[in-house]
Design a protein around this motif. Structure first.
Motif, PDB file in Angstrom:
ATOM      1  N   ASN A  16      -4.209   0.247   1.969  1.00  0.00           N
ATOM      2  CA  ASN A  16      -3.309  -0.670   1.259  1.00  0.00           C
ATOM      3  C   ASN A  16      -4.146  -1.671   0.459  1.00  0.00           C
TER       4      ASN A  16
ATOM      5  N   THR B 100      -0.370 -16.598  -5.857  1.00  0.00           N
ATOM      6  CA  THR B 100      -0.606 -15.189  -5.577  1.00  0.00           C
ATOM      7  C   THR B 100      -0.046 -14.863  -4.208  1.00  0.00           C
ATOM      8  N   PHE B 101      -0.078 -13.576  -3.870  1.00  0.00           N
ATOM      9  CA  PHE B 101       0.262 -13.154  -2.524  1.00  0.00           C
ATOM     10  C   PHE B 101      -0.892 -13.568  -1.603  1.00  0.00           C
TER      11      PHE B 101
ATOM     12  N   ALA C 161      -2.591 -12.342   0.593  1.00  0.00           N
ATOM     13  CA  ALA C 161      -3.699 -11.414   0.844  1.00  0.00           C
ATOM     14  C   ALA C 161      -4.909 -11.704  -0.038  1.00  0.00           C
TER      15      ALA C 161
ATOM     16  N   VAL D 183      -6.506 -13.392 -10.229  1.00  0.00           N
ATOM     17  CA  VAL D 183      -5.374 -12.478 -10.042  1.00  0.00           C
ATOM     18  C   VAL D 183      -4.661 -12.293 -11.377  1.00  0.00           C
TER      19      VAL D 183
ATOM     20  N   SER E 141      -2.777  -2.137  -5.483  1.00  0.00           N
ATOM     21  CA  SER E 141      -1.897  -1.809  -4.353  1.00  0.00           C
ATOM     22  C   SER E 141      -0.906  -0.744  -4.804  1.00  0.00           C
TER      23      SER E 141
ATOM     24  N   HIS F 160       1.954  -0.258  -2.983  1.00  0.00           N
ATOM     25  CA  HIS F 160       3.212  -0.596  -2.307  1.00  0.00           C
ATOM     26  C   HIS F 160       4.363  -0.236  -3.262  1.00  0.00           C
TER      27      HIS F 160
HETATM   28  C1  PLP Z   1       0.803  -6.442  -3.250  1.00  0.00           C
HETATM   29  C2  PLP Z   1      -0.314  -7.368  -3.421  1.00  0.00           C
HETATM   30  C3  PLP Z   1      -1.411  -7.401  -2.554  1.00  0.00           C
HETATM   31  C4  PLP Z   1      -1.485  -6.630  -1.265  1.00  0.00           C
HETATM   32  O1  PLP Z   1      -1.222  -5.283  -1.377  1.00  0.00           O
HETATM   33  P1  PLP Z   1      -0.665  -4.471  -0.105  1.00  0.00           P
HETATM   34  O2  PLP Z   1      -0.803  -3.049  -0.543  1.00  0.00           O
HETATM   35  O3  PLP Z   1       0.758  -4.891   0.070  1.00  0.00           O
HETATM   36  O4  PLP Z   1      -1.510  -4.802   1.062  1.00  0.00           O
HETATM   37  C5  PLP Z   1      -2.474  -8.239  -2.857  1.00  0.00           C
HETATM   38  N1  PLP Z   1      -2.449  -9.033  -3.941  1.00  0.00           N
HETATM   39  C6  PLP Z   1      -1.401  -9.057  -4.784  1.00  0.00           C
HETATM   40  C7  PLP Z   1      -1.440  -9.955  -5.978  1.00  0.00           C
HETATM   41  C8  PLP Z   1      -0.292  -8.238  -4.543  1.00  0.00           C
HETATM   42  O5  PLP Z   1       0.754  -8.293  -5.374  1.00  0.00           O
END
Ligand code: PLP
Length: 393
Positions: free
Chosen positions: A61, A87-88, A90, A137, A194, A196
């Motif tokens: 992921n 940002t997210f 992560a 980002v 990602s 997702h």
């Molecule tokens: C979706 C996303 C992530 C994480 O990706 P996953 O596959 O959900 O772990 C990280 N950074 C940004 C900006 C994202 O949109």
């Protein structure tokens, strides 16, 4: 124009699965390898070619991709890394996984991107070496000017991980007038994507790292599989048999199975089509909203925008969100600034630290933006927003 309510609920984003995708996954399920097979390398090869980077490493992921990047760049406990609050989580968490400290720099409110002027100010306010890296980002699908970021990185000795989760196929125009595709590795050391379902290319869960560095590429391959290598060229000891392999460092199992990669390959074949539709929808929204008082569009008409999100800003955001919900339109907010998350507040960040990101958060709304959104559905979204604004004033 008479606007008809759609027969399905409209989320802000959704995957597009075709018969071809289903056939590709079915075939992959009947193949010899469910994981660690040849489809992984094929997906990596084709993805790298699409993005314009030399190497790609498929992972489980986008978050795993970020974690491996931080490991490959050797982020150590206490080291400081700069990223955006918009940002997210992560994007920042990967630094924490390695024990590093996250420093945020506020956004440019016109674009939603990290403000490189503020990044420079931060860097100049500290001795060289105080910060080790930068994680910009490509927010909403708009590319960060990585040529400028690279100049900063060179000046202050930083590495760069580009979080391109929102921007496969997006680009910025460099000082020579050339289009630089997000993740192409010309400026960033590493870039991550990602897969997702809400992102451009879906594999269920999935992610990719791209780079032009052969050394980082080989290191990432090893980190993805427990830190284990079987490559005779890399072995430390003399093999005592055909089974021999070495775990040389602490790695993880962050692999992406072959059937996910088969879905990714099938989706990748339609990536440009999906991107073109996103840009067409964005142009139609831009035109519809151009003369709608009370509503601002984030960064309208930017060339190279990949439109993961289509973001509007309004005064009464909560009311609009709730109103749209009654119309079966499920908008979303991207993002609650990372520094306002209880976890990060526990690390000392406070409300007011990044006022531009906080102000953006107070008014933003991501409205439906995905390739299978029809013109009729989009017209319905626009009509509902117009209705709301005419009532609310
Ligand atoms: C979706 C996303 C992530 C994480 O990706 P996953 O596959 O959900 O772990 C990280 N950074 C940004 C900006 C994202 O949109």
């Amino acid at each position: 124009m008479s606007v008809v309510a759609p027969t399905r609920p409209l989320p802000y984003g959704r995957q597009n699965i075709t018969e071809a995708d289903i056939a590709a996954v079915t075939a992959a399920l009947q193949a010899d390898y469910l994981t660690q097979g040849p489809t992984v390398a094929e997906f990596e090869k084709q993805f790298a070619a699409y993005i314009g980077a030399k190497y790609a490493v498929a992972v489980s992921n986008g978050t795993a991709a970020l974690h491996l990047c931080a490991l490959a760049l050797n982020v150590q406990p206490g080291q400081r890394v700069i990223t955006t609050p918009l940002t997210f989580s992560a994007s920042a968490n990967c630094v924490r996984y390695c024990g590093g400290e996250v420093q945020f720099a506020d956004i440019d409110p016109a674009t939603g991107l990290i403000d490189l002027v503020k990044v420079r100010a931060l860097l100049e306010a500290h001795p060289k070496g105080y910060f080790v890296g930068l994680i910009p980002v490509d927010f909403a699908g708009l590319a960060v000017d990585l040529e400028k970021a690279r100049q900063l990185a060179n000046e202050f000795g930083l590495w760069i991980i580009e979080d391109s989760c929102h921007s496969p196929g997006g680009f910025f125009v460099d000082s020579q007038g050339r289009e630089q595709r997000c993740g192409n590795g010309n400026f960033a050391d590493l870039a991550i994507f990602s897969f997702h379902p809400v992102k451009h290319i879906a594999t269920g869960e999935g992610g990719m790292i791209t780079t032009n560095s052969e050394a980082l590429f080989h290191h990432l391959l090893r980190l993805r599989t427990h830190g284990i290598t079987r490559d005779p060229a890399d072995l430390i000891r003399e093999p005592d048999g055909g089974w021999y392999m070495e775990m040389q460092e602490l790695g993880y199992n962050y692999r992406l199975p072959d059937f996910n990669c088969a879905l990714g390959l099938s989706q990748l074949a339609r990536a440009d089509e999906g991107l073109a539709r996103r840009r067409q929808l964005a142009a139609q929204y831009d035109a519809a909203f151009a003369h709608m008082p009370g509503l601002t569009v984030l960064a309208p008409g930017q060339p190279g925008h990949a439109y993961h999100l289509y973001v509007i800003q309004v005064a009464n955001r909560l009311e609009l969100y709730n109103f749209l919900k009654t119309k079966q339109i499920f908008s979303q907010v991207h993002y609650i600034p990372v520094h306002r998350m209880p976890y990060y507040e526990g690390l000392g960040w406070r409300e007011g630290d990044f006022p531009l990101a906080e102000n953006y958060y107070a008014h933003c709304l991501s409205i439906p933006m995905f390739p299978t959104l029809t013109d009729e559905e989009q017209a319905y979204v626009v009509a509902c927003i117009r209705e709301f604004l005419s009532v609310e004033g």
